[in-house]
Design a protein around this motif. Structure first.
Motif, PDB file in Angstrom:
ATOM      1  N   SER A 104      57.092-115.035 101.589  1.00  0.00           N
ATOM      2  CA  SER A 104      56.409-115.167 103.150  1.00  0.00           C
ATOM      3  C   SER A 104      57.414-115.991 104.057  1.00  0.00           C
ATOM      4  CB  SER A 104      55.230-115.833 103.224  1.00  0.00           C
ATOM      5  OG  SER A 104      54.350-115.135 102.394  1.00  0.00           O
ATOM      6  N   ALA A 105      57.125-116.041 105.299  1.00  0.00           N
ATOM      7  CA  ALA A 105      57.858-117.085 106.116  1.00  0.00           C
ATOM      8  C   ALA A 105      57.639-118.487 105.732  1.00  0.00           C
ATOM      9  CB  ALA A 105      57.317-116.981 107.371  1.00  0.00           C
ATOM     10  N   THR A 135      55.263-118.733 110.950  1.00  0.00           N
ATOM     11  CA  THR A 135      54.451-117.738 111.504  1.00  0.00           C
ATOM     12  C   THR A 135      53.663-118.324 112.707  1.00  0.00           C
ATOM     13  OG1 THR A 135      54.221-116.527 109.299  1.00  0.00           O
ATOM     14  CG2 THR A 135      52.827-115.787 111.336  1.00  0.00           C
ATOM     15  N   GLU A 159      60.041-114.059 108.097  1.00  0.00           N
ATOM     16  CA  GLU A 159      60.224-113.537 106.528  1.00  0.00           C
ATOM     17  C   GLU A 159      61.630-113.129 106.464  1.00  0.00           C
ATOM     18  OE1 GLU A 159      56.780-113.741 107.940  1.00  0.00           O
ATOM     19  OE2 GLU A 159      56.072-113.557 106.003  1.00  0.00           O
ATOM     20  N   PHE A 200      54.310-109.039 104.457  1.00  0.00           N
ATOM     21  CA  PHE A 200      53.925-108.953 105.692  1.00  0.00           C
ATOM     22  C   PHE A 200      54.275-108.042 106.551  1.00  0.00           C
ATOM     23  CE2 PHE A 200      53.863-111.722 109.939  1.00  0.00           C
ATOM     24  CZ  PHE A 200      52.740-111.351 110.094  1.00  0.00           C
ATOM     25  N   ARG A 249      47.728-111.015 109.603  1.00  0.00           N
ATOM     26  CA  ARG A 249      48.114-112.236 109.150  1.00  0.00           C
ATOM     27  C   ARG A 249      47.661-112.517 107.678  1.00  0.00           C
ATOM     28  NH1 ARG A 249      49.458-117.097 112.001  1.00  0.00           N
ATOM     29  NH2 ARG A 249      49.827-117.646 109.837  1.00  0.00           N
ATOM     30  N   GLU A 250      48.445-113.255 106.930  1.00  0.00           N
ATOM     31  CA  GLU A 250      48.161-113.294 105.401  1.00  0.00           C
ATOM     32  C   GLU A 250      48.518-112.154 104.684  1.00  0.00           C
ATOM     33  OE1 GLU A 250      48.047-116.465 104.628  1.00  0.00           O
ATOM     34  OE2 GLU A 250      47.849-117.237 106.532  1.00  0.00           O
ATOM     35  N   GLY A 251      49.127-111.138 105.270  1.00  0.00           N
ATOM     36  CA  GLY A 251      49.487-109.915 105.001  1.00  0.00           C
ATOM     37  C   GLY A 251      50.493-109.657 103.574  1.00  0.00           C
ATOM     38  N   SER A 252      51.038-110.913 103.370  1.00  0.00           N
ATOM     39  CA  SER A 252      52.125-110.692 102.411  1.00  0.00           C
ATOM     40  C   SER A 252      51.512-110.200 100.914  1.00  0.00           C
ATOM     41  CB  SER A 252      52.725-112.010 101.897  1.00  0.00           C
ATOM     42  OG  SER A 252      53.730-112.278 103.101  1.00  0.00           O
TER      43      SER A 252
HETATM   44  N1  ASP Z   1      53.649-115.160 107.090  1.00  0.00           N
HETATM   45  C1  ASP Z   1      52.559-114.473 107.407  1.00  0.00           C
HETATM   46  C2  ASP Z   1      51.411-115.369 107.765  1.00  0.00           C
HETATM   47  O1  ASP Z   1      51.577-116.504 107.730  1.00  0.00           O
HETATM   48  C3  ASP Z   1      52.327-113.502 106.296  1.00  0.00           C
HETATM   49  C4  ASP Z   1      51.918-114.219 104.939  1.00  0.00           C
HETATM   50  O2  ASP Z   1      52.069-115.503 104.982  1.00  0.00           O
HETATM   51  O3  ASP Z   1      51.201-113.765 104.040  1.00  0.00           O
HETATM   52  O4  ASP Z   1      50.429-114.852 107.959  1.00  0.00           O
END
Ligand code: ASP
Ligand code: MG
Length: 422
Positions: free
Chosen positions: A36-37, A42, A120, A188, A202-205
């Motif tokens: 992820s980032a 993000t 990312e 993501f 969001r949180e798609g990784s």
């Molecule tokens: N960087 C993105 C976020 O913070 C994706 C992830 O971390 O899953 O939502």
């Protein structure tokens, strides 16, 4: 082959990146690593997007914060200040500069994806270069070449047919490279058929890791976290949490759905469909067992799990003329929620009223209430908590609801839920 996923917290500074290197070294063959980032990047890039579109004059300042954050990590990681990565990251930031040079006439969601996705790209470039520098040879892969989506920016839907074709076609030959069978790629993000960058939410990784594992028939997926595994409660609210050693896919989806934030609910379906086990492990103690999520349902009910959602609003909707709330009203009411993109966390109906519990949102909640007020009588309560207990017993209910005023209570065989005040 295996898939690893490292989230923002696991690459939040130079030491964290070094630690990721140590973990990868332990497993270094046939590995696809989704990253992820870094840290809160993000969120930082979301601020850049807001400033750009609201023309608040802070766009450069907000971008500078993100740039400096990465510069300091680069400086800590690379002693050789002439390493090409410095230039490469500089050039990647220039891509954002280009985006924000134009007048903000294009659509919000499109712009969001073009800017936020850079987080990312940068993080994977840094991790990949660092590993190569320290002797862990790997290939950096732009996941946009293989994860194909529609053009629903910010919430893109996977084009499974194309993705299933491209992922093995591109990745399998890379994994066969001698002494270099580690691939570093992004979570993501994906690409639309128009070749624009999209994001998966969001949180798609986690979902990205699931997609790649599915398409590659992976042996397993491991999500590396700052907690020892899936816990039966968020340590933020509970002292004595218990690690769940083994839960089923079904249980994991339920927990994630009710709000357990350790894994994203979308990762489960692709893994379940191919019976690929998911490990949730600690990047702080990588040798420890963590949690395994697989088809075994035997242990699901061993410990009660608690999931809290704070800052909830309970809206009670009834007809202005005291008539029943019937299917046609419900369909209209659901339509209003869907138009505002508001998810319903819990609902309950009686003859003349329909109650809905939602997350409070600064902008949307009041707009929604005003919209509903046109057709219905509305009462609402805010500042509430929604607690879900999986595999409850009387003792756990008492513990959780102690000194709280209960506004709604729902029980099924496995799950008890309370909307509470206090
Ligand atoms: N960087 C993105 C976020 O913070 C994706 C992830 O971390 O899953 O939502
Ligand atoms: Mg994250």
């Amino acid at each position: 082959m295996k898939v690893f996923k490292f989230g923002g917290a696991s690459v939040k500074d130079a030491n964290a990146v070094k630690n990721v290197g140590e973990i990868i070294k332990l497993h270094k063959d046939n590995l696809v690593v989704v990253v992820s980032a870094m840290g809160k990047t993000t969120n930082g890039l979301e601020k850049v997007v807001e400033s750009y579109l609201n023309k608040d004059g802070k766009v450069q300042e907000n971008l500078q914060v993100v740039r400096e954050f990465h510069s300091s990590i680069l400086n800590d990681l690379f002693e050789n200040k002439n390493h090409p990565i410095f230039n490469e990251i500089h050039n990647t930031f220039v891509e954002i500069e280009w985006e924000i040079e134009d007048d903000a006439t294009r659509k919000y969601n499109y712009i969001y994806d073009q800017i936020v996705s850079v987080g990312e790209i940068i993080s994977t470039k840094i991790v990949s270069a660092y590993l190569n520098e320290t002797g862990l040879k790997n290939t950096w892969l732009d996941v946009r070449n293989i994860i194909q989506t529609d053009n629903t920016h910010r919430n893109a839907k996977i084009d499974w047919k194309l993705t299933e074709l491209l992922v093995p076609k591109v990745i399998s030959p890379l994994l066969k490279k001698e002494n270099q069978s580690v691939i570093i790629t992004q979570g993501f993000i994906g690409s639309s058929s128009e070749l624009f960058t999209t994001t998966l939410g969001r949180e798609g990784s986690d979902f990205s890791a699931g997609i790649l594992a599915y398409c590659l028939d992976a042996e397993s997926v491991t999500i590396w976290k700052d907690v020892p595994g899936m816990l039966n409660a968020d340590p933020k609210w509970f002292d004595n949490t218990i690690k769940l050693d083994n839960i089923s896919y079904h249980e994991a989806v339920e927990l994630a759905y009710y709000g357990a934030s350790v894994i994203h609910p979308k990762i489960i379906k692709p893994l379940h469909n191919k019976n690929i086990p998911l490990y949730v492990k600690s990047f702080v103690s990588p040798q420890a067992n963590g949690t395994v999520i697989n088809e075994n349902t035997k242990d699901d009910s061993l410990v009660p799990s608690f999931i809290f959602k704070m800052n909830q609003v309970l809206i009670s909707i009834s007809a202005k003329d005291y008539s029943f709330i019937m299917e046609d009203n419900l369909s209209h009411i659901f339509g209003v929620f869907s138009n505002y993109g508001i998810s319903i966390n819990l609902m309950q109906n009686s003859a003349i009223s329909f109650s809905v519990c939602i997350d409070f949102d600064k902008q949307k909640t009041h707009q929604l209430i005003d919209e509903l007020k046109k057709d219905y009588k509305i009462l609402y309560n805010d500042n509430l908590e929604l607690v879900t207990i999986r595999h409850y017993d009387q003792q756990t209910i008492e513990r959780v609801t102690k000194e709280k005023e209960i506004l709604v209570e729902q029980k099924s065989r496995q799950t008890a839920r309370f909307v509470m005040k206090g």
